[in-house]
Design a protein around this motif. Structure first.
Motif, mmCIF file in Angstrom:
data_model
loop_
_atom_site.group_PDB
_atom_site.id
_atom_site.type_symbol
_atom_site.label_atom_id
_atom_site.label_comp_id
_atom_site.label_asym_id
_atom_site.label_seq_id
_atom_site.Cartn_x
_atom_site.Cartn_y
_atom_site.Cartn_z
ATOM 1 N N ALA A 22 57.536 65.375 58.546
ATOM 2 C CA ALA A 22 58.238 64.359 58.103
ATOM 3 C C ALA A 22 59.552 64.132 58.460
ATOM 4 N N ILE A 23 60.156 62.632 58.321
ATOM 5 C CA ILE A 23 61.475 62.487 58.748
ATOM 6 C C ILE A 23 62.181 62.030 57.397
ATOM 7 N N CYS A 24 63.256 62.811 57.139
ATOM 8 C CA CYS A 24 63.704 62.208 55.680
ATOM 9 C C CYS A 24 65.290 61.858 56.038
ATOM 10 N N HIS A 25 65.570 61.020 55.021
ATOM 11 C CA HIS A 25 67.020 60.522 55.043
ATOM 12 C C HIS A 25 67.087 60.215 53.550
ATOM 13 N N SER A 26 68.734 59.964 53.233
ATOM 14 C CA SER A 26 69.119 59.722 51.974
ATOM 15 C C SER A 26 69.397 58.295 51.666
ATOM 16 N N HIS A 27 69.259 57.915 50.739
ATOM 17 C CA HIS A 27 69.569 56.680 49.927
ATOM 18 C C HIS A 27 70.880 56.890 48.975
ATOM 19 N N PRO A 28 72.084 56.940 49.493
ATOM 20 C CA PRO A 28 73.376 57.449 48.580
ATOM 21 C C PRO A 28 73.519 56.576 47.453
ATOM 22 N N GLN A 29 73.017 55.338 47.420
ATOM 23 C CA GLN A 29 73.368 54.764 46.043
ATOM 24 C C GLN A 29 71.904 53.829 45.600
ATOM 25 N N SER A 30 70.965 53.953 46.232
ATOM 26 C CA SER A 30 69.838 53.301 45.679
ATOM 27 C C SER A 30 68.529 54.307 45.646
ATOM 28 N N ARG A 31 67.361 53.694 44.990
ATOM 29 C CA ARG A 31 66.276 54.426 44.589
ATOM 30 C C ARG A 31 65.635 55.189 45.961
ATOM 31 N N ALA A 32 64.732 55.935 45.478
ATOM 32 C CA ALA A 32 63.934 56.649 46.779
ATOM 33 C C ALA A 32 62.762 55.964 47.032
ATOM 34 N N ARG A 33 62.981 54.800 47.579
ATOM 35 C CA ARG A 33 61.791 53.761 48.065
ATOM 36 C C ARG A 33 62.318 53.231 49.431
ATOM 37 N N PRO A 34 61.318 52.959 50.494
ATOM 38 C CA PRO A 34 61.834 52.413 51.598
ATOM 39 C C PRO A 34 62.546 51.154 51.507
ATOM 40 N N SER A 35 63.506 50.986 52.067
ATOM 41 C CA SER A 35 64.171 49.708 52.415
ATOM 42 C C SER A 35 63.521 48.877 53.093
ATOM 43 N N ALA A 36 63.855 47.556 53.496
ATOM 44 C CA ALA A 36 63.133 46.566 54.490
ATOM 45 C C ALA A 36 63.420 47.305 55.718
ATOM 46 N N ALA A 37 64.876 47.474 55.962
ATOM 47 C CA ALA A 37 65.202 48.355 57.279
ATOM 48 C C ALA A 37 64.298 49.651 57.511
ATOM 49 N N ASP A 38 64.060 50.362 56.618
ATOM 50 C CA ASP A 38 63.406 51.707 56.658
ATOM 51 C C ASP A 38 62.056 51.333 57.279
ATOM 52 N N VAL A 39 61.405 50.186 56.619
ATOM 53 C CA VAL A 39 60.146 49.660 57.057
ATOM 54 C C VAL A 39 59.939 49.305 58.484
ATOM 55 N N ARG A 40 60.987 48.467 58.934
ATOM 56 C CA ARG A 40 60.989 48.142 60.306
ATOM 57 C C ARG A 40 61.213 49.298 61.142
ATOM 58 N N GLN A 41 62.031 50.143 60.838
ATOM 59 C CA GLN A 41 62.450 51.081 61.951
ATOM 60 C C GLN A 41 61.545 52.367 61.921
ATOM 61 N N ALA A 42 60.609 52.358 61.157
ATOM 62 C CA ALA A 42 59.456 53.433 60.882
ATOM 63 C C ALA A 42 58.507 53.506 62.411
ATOM 64 N N ASN A 43 59.077 54.286 63.270
ATOM 65 C CA ASN A 43 58.280 54.396 64.653
ATOM 66 C C ASN A 43 57.578 55.531 64.813
ATOM 67 N N TYR A 44 57.314 56.311 63.794
ATOM 68 C CA TYR A 44 56.575 57.618 63.986
ATOM 69 C C TYR A 44 55.420 57.466 62.696
ATOM 70 N N PRO A 45 54.291 56.682 62.943
ATOM 71 C CA PRO A 45 53.152 56.747 61.841
ATOM 72 C C PRO A 45 52.471 57.696 61.462
ATOM 73 N N GLU A 46 52.649 59.043 62.312
ATOM 74 C CA GLU A 46 52.002 60.213 62.150
ATOM 75 C C GLU A 46 52.899 61.029 61.116
ATOM 76 N N ALA A 47 54.129 60.599 60.816
ATOM 77 C CA ALA A 47 55.067 61.293 60.038
ATOM 78 C C ALA A 47 55.285 60.649 58.733
ATOM 79 N N LEU A 48 55.468 61.583 57.540
ATOM 80 C CA LEU A 48 55.587 61.095 56.383
ATOM 81 C C LEU A 48 57.106 60.782 56.349
ATOM 82 N N TYR A 49 57.525 59.927 55.740
ATOM 83 C CA TYR A 49 59.159 59.449 55.360
ATOM 84 C C TYR A 49 59.417 59.886 54.085
ATOM 85 N N LEU A 50 60.284 60.832 54.094
ATOM 86 C CA LEU A 50 61.005 61.195 52.551
ATOM 87 C C LEU A 50 62.242 60.642 52.496
ATOM 88 N N ILE A 51 62.433 60.097 51.282
ATOM 89 C CA ILE A 51 63.718 59.627 50.819
ATOM 90 C C ILE A 51 64.154 60.338 49.719
#
Length: 141
Positions: free
Chosen positions: A83-112
């Motif tokens: 998994a690749i993880c990052h924080s959303h300091p002010q928003s909910r744990a849901r991928p943003s449009a930028a997160d979706v555009r920058q998701a370059n590892y389809p074999e990894a889970l993205y944790l927010i």
């Protein structure tokens, strides 16, 4: 491409969840980031990374030196990137449009990690492939 652990949740040990949460809180108000490695859906290691994005309040970019060091350790131990993880300091744990555009590892889970409620951080996992987002369970134990 098949998920590395399609039949059950990503298993995240409680001590690593606490360490990741501490890293994400420590990065606040910027976005924190890092990698999780292991095998068969069980996380065995956490690799925190420095956020070198030009606007770290709104996005993340892991320091390439941190990434290289993490992948070398994973390879030496026979682990895979889970998994690749990052924080959303002010928003909910849901991928943003930028997160979706920058998701370059389809074999990894993205944790927010959402820090919108800093007393009760929320973590959620997502597969992001071809612009499609599918939630995947994460179990802390």
């Amino acid at each position: 491409m098949a998920e590395p652990f399609p039949r059950g949740p990503l298993v995240l040990p409680a001590d690593l969840e606490k360490a990741i949460t501490a890293h994400m809180r420590g990065a606040y108000p910027q976005e924190g980031c890092g990698l999780l490695a292991g095998a068969a859906g069980r996380v065995l290691a956490w690799f925190p990374c420095r956020n070198v994005h030009p606007d770290p309040l709104m996005a993340y970019e892991a320091d390439p030196r941190d990434l290289i060091a993490a992948f070398r350790k994973m390879e030496a131990r026979g682990w895979e990137l889970l998994a690749i993880c990052h924080s959303h300091p002010q928003s909910r744990a849901r991928p943003s449009a930028a997160d979706v555009r920058q998701a370059n590892y389809p074999e990894a889970l993205y944790l927010i990690w959402s820090l919108a409620d800093r007393d009760r951080p929320e973590v959620r996992g997502f597969w992001i492939r071809g612009g499609q987002v599918t939630e995947h369970p994460v179990r802390v134990e």
